[in-house]
Design a protein around this motif. Structure first.
Motif, PDB file in Angstrom:
ATOM      1  N   VAL A  90       0.719  -1.653   0.144  1.00  0.00           N
ATOM      2  CA  VAL A  90      -0.043  -0.273   0.003  1.00  0.00           C
ATOM      3  C   VAL A  90       0.816   0.718  -0.031  1.00  0.00           C
ATOM      4  O   VAL A  90       1.895   1.312   0.360  1.00  0.00           O
ATOM      5  N   VAL A  91       0.339   2.392  -1.129  1.00  0.00           N
ATOM      6  CA  VAL A  91       1.158   3.577  -1.020  1.00  0.00           C
ATOM      7  C   VAL A  91       0.650   4.497  -0.363  1.00  0.00           C
ATOM      8  O   VAL A  91      -0.277   4.528  -0.719  1.00  0.00           O
ATOM      9  N   TYR A  92       1.347   5.825   0.045  1.00  0.00           N
ATOM     10  CA  TYR A  92       0.567   6.446   1.298  1.00  0.00           C
ATOM     11  C   TYR A  92       1.149   7.775   0.469  1.00  0.00           C
ATOM     12  O   TYR A  92       1.693   8.266   1.267  1.00  0.00           O
ATOM     13  N   GLU A  93       0.284   8.583   0.505  1.00  0.00           N
ATOM     14  CA  GLU A  93       0.301   9.553   0.665  1.00  0.00           C
ATOM     15  C   GLU A  93      -1.005  10.780   1.240  1.00  0.00           C
ATOM     16  O   GLU A  93      -1.694  11.250   1.181  1.00  0.00           O
ATOM     17  N   ASP A  94      -0.257  11.264   2.069  1.00  0.00           N
ATOM     18  CA  ASP A  94      -0.281  12.586   2.931  1.00  0.00           C
ATOM     19  C   ASP A  94      -1.735  11.868   4.097  1.00  0.00           C
ATOM     20  O   ASP A  94      -2.878  12.198   3.979  1.00  0.00           O
ATOM     21  N   GLY A  95      -0.878  10.455   4.033  1.00  0.00           N
ATOM     22  CA  GLY A  95      -1.683  10.018   4.175  1.00  0.00           C
ATOM     23  C   GLY A  95      -3.217   9.149   3.939  1.00  0.00           C
ATOM     24  O   GLY A  95      -4.150   8.114   5.118  1.00  0.00           O
ATOM     25  N   GLU A  96      -3.004   9.147   2.749  1.00  0.00           N
ATOM     26  CA  GLU A  96      -4.514   8.186   1.767  1.00  0.00           C
ATOM     27  C   GLU A  96      -3.547   7.269   1.315  1.00  0.00           C
ATOM     28  O   GLU A  96      -2.439   7.553   0.662  1.00  0.00           O
ATOM     29  N   PRO A  97      -4.315   6.021   1.101  1.00  0.00           N
ATOM     30  CA  PRO A  97      -3.778   5.157   0.435  1.00  0.00           C
ATOM     31  C   PRO A  97      -3.743   5.670  -1.282  1.00  0.00           C
ATOM     32  O   PRO A  97      -5.683   5.853  -1.781  1.00  0.00           O
ATOM     33  N   VAL A  98      -3.491   5.929  -1.646  1.00  0.00           N
ATOM     34  CA  VAL A  98      -3.159   5.969  -3.480  1.00  0.00           C
ATOM     35  C   VAL A  98      -3.129   4.942  -4.461  1.00  0.00           C
ATOM     36  O   VAL A  98      -3.024   5.049  -5.465  1.00  0.00           O
ATOM     37  N   ALA A  99      -2.459   3.377  -4.077  1.00  0.00           N
ATOM     38  CA  ALA A  99      -1.894   2.630  -4.506  1.00  0.00           C
ATOM     39  C   ALA A  99      -1.996   1.230  -3.864  1.00  0.00           C
ATOM     40  O   ALA A  99      -0.976   1.633  -2.828  1.00  0.00           O
ATOM     41  N   TRP A 100      -2.866   0.783  -4.360  1.00  0.00           N
ATOM     42  CA  TRP A 100      -2.345  -0.858  -4.037  1.00  0.00           C
ATOM     43  C   TRP A 100      -1.785  -1.862  -4.874  1.00  0.00           C
ATOM     44  O   TRP A 100      -2.225  -2.013  -5.673  1.00  0.00           O
ATOM     45  N   VAL A 101      -0.253  -2.192  -5.167  1.00  0.00           N
ATOM     46  CA  VAL A 101       0.306  -2.344  -5.768  1.00  0.00           C
ATOM     47  C   VAL A 101       1.298  -3.458  -5.620  1.00  0.00           C
ATOM     48  O   VAL A 101       1.290  -4.449  -4.230  1.00  0.00           O
ATOM     49  N   ALA A 102       1.452  -4.783  -6.022  1.00  0.00           N
ATOM     50  CA  ALA A 102       2.516  -6.029  -6.616  1.00  0.00           C
ATOM     51  C   ALA A 102       3.656  -5.366  -6.251  1.00  0.00           C
ATOM     52  O   ALA A 102       4.392  -6.242  -6.234  1.00  0.00           O
ATOM     53  N   ASP A 103       4.069  -3.799  -6.812  1.00  0.00           N
ATOM     54  CA  ASP A 103       5.409  -4.038  -7.066  1.00  0.00           C
ATOM     55  C   ASP A 103       5.308  -2.193  -6.559  1.00  0.00           C
ATOM     56  O   ASP A 103       5.007  -1.627  -7.113  1.00  0.00           O
ATOM     57  N   VAL A 104       6.883  -1.729  -5.659  1.00  0.00           N
ATOM     58  CA  VAL A 104       6.499  -0.569  -5.237  1.00  0.00           C
ATOM     59  C   VAL A 104       7.547   0.188  -6.271  1.00  0.00           C
ATOM     60  O   VAL A 104       8.078   1.137  -5.371  1.00  0.00           O
ATOM     61  N   ARG A 105       8.441  -0.171  -7.062  1.00  0.00           N
ATOM     62  CA  ARG A 105       9.484   0.280  -7.613  1.00  0.00           C
ATOM     63  C   ARG A 105       9.696   1.634  -8.261  1.00  0.00           C
ATOM     64  O   ARG A 105      10.537   2.779  -7.718  1.00  0.00           O
TER      65      ARG A 105
END
Length: 264
Positions: A90-105
């Motif tokens: 899960v990627v958070y920006e300003d506390g909000e989840p903005v992406a649910w992904v299998a790879d965070v490169r």
């Protein structure tokens, strides 16, 4: 896309990580028997001290197993790539989840510091060996996790509620569950609450904040352990500019053994 193997418990951490790197997304309870699983939270270096202090002040939900140097993509306990070798992020920006992904490169930055936080999956083999059922594994589901009304001790710019995981335990085995898990203080240890969910501010066990509901059968008592998703709850509460975490229940499978975290 790879498929879940018929016996994920028999895999080595390296074999499991290769499947996740290839795109398999799945909760990891019951995978790689005997190998320690961990929560992930990664933040920019400027926020790393707050995370470390938050963990020090809240060791029950946030037991730190390893910390990377800024920009590192592996760790002493994790020989794989922290950007690709978990089955979900899960990627958070300003506390909000903005992406649910299998790879965070694409989201990783050279100033990110990654924390590996202990996970209660580590003591589930010991629970089963003691005859205590682990319902989410039996039902092939993700462990249910709940935000509580108990606030953690804040640190710097980080504050938020305690998150707990729940396992229903037959009444006659609750003492065994407490005894077994208390031997694993580095991965949450003994339960934080036994019984009425309302005492934690949980309104409905069938509506977890993370993971899946599981059956609570007649004669069973809900037992709650501190959960390593707590730092992510603090991220949503405190709203830092950027954070990356594991998808709840989709853990980092490390190269450490569960037995390394048991005390006599």
């Amino acid at each position: 896309m790879p498929e879940t193997p018929p016996n994920p418990a028999a895999l080595t951490p390296g074999q499991a990580r290769a499947l996740f790197r290839a795109g398999l997304r799945t909760p990891t309870a019951g995978w790689c028997a005997g190998w320690t699983q961990a929560n992930l939270i990664a933040v920019p270096r400027a926020q790393a001290y707050d995370v470390l202090l938050f963990a020090q002040r809240n060791p029950g939900p946030c037991p730190v197993l390893d910390v990377t140097e800024p920009g590192e993509t592996s760790a002493r306990l994790f020989a794989g790539d922290l950007r690709t070798d978990l089955p979900g992020y899960v990627v958070y920006e300003d506390g909000e989840p903005v992406a649910w992904v299998a790879d965070v490169r694409d989201h990783w930055r050279p100033d990110l510091v990654a924390f590996l936080i202990g996970c209660s999956f580590t003591f589930e083999d010991a629970l089963r060996e003691a005859g205590v059922p682990v319902r989410h594994v039996e039902q092939g589901r993700n462990v249910p996790m709940y935000r509580t009304d108990r606030m953690c001790r804040p640190a710097g710019g980080l504050a938020g509620p305690l998150v707990v995981s729940m396992r229903p335990v037959p009444a006659g085995l609750v003492a065994d569950a407490v005894r077994v898990t208390s031997r694993y203080p580095a991965v949450h240890g003994a339960p934080v609450h036994i019984g009425d969910p309302a005492a934690l501010g949980i309104a409905d066990l069938d509506e977890p904040d993370f993971g899946d509901p599981v059956d609570v059968r007649a004669g069973e008592i809900p037992v709650f352990w501190a959960c390593g998703v707590t730092p992510q709850a603090a991220v949503t509460h405190s709203r830092p500019k950027l954070a990356i975490g594991h998808a709840p229940g989709h853990m980092a499978i490390t190269d450490a053994r569960d037995s390394a975290f048991a005390v006599p």
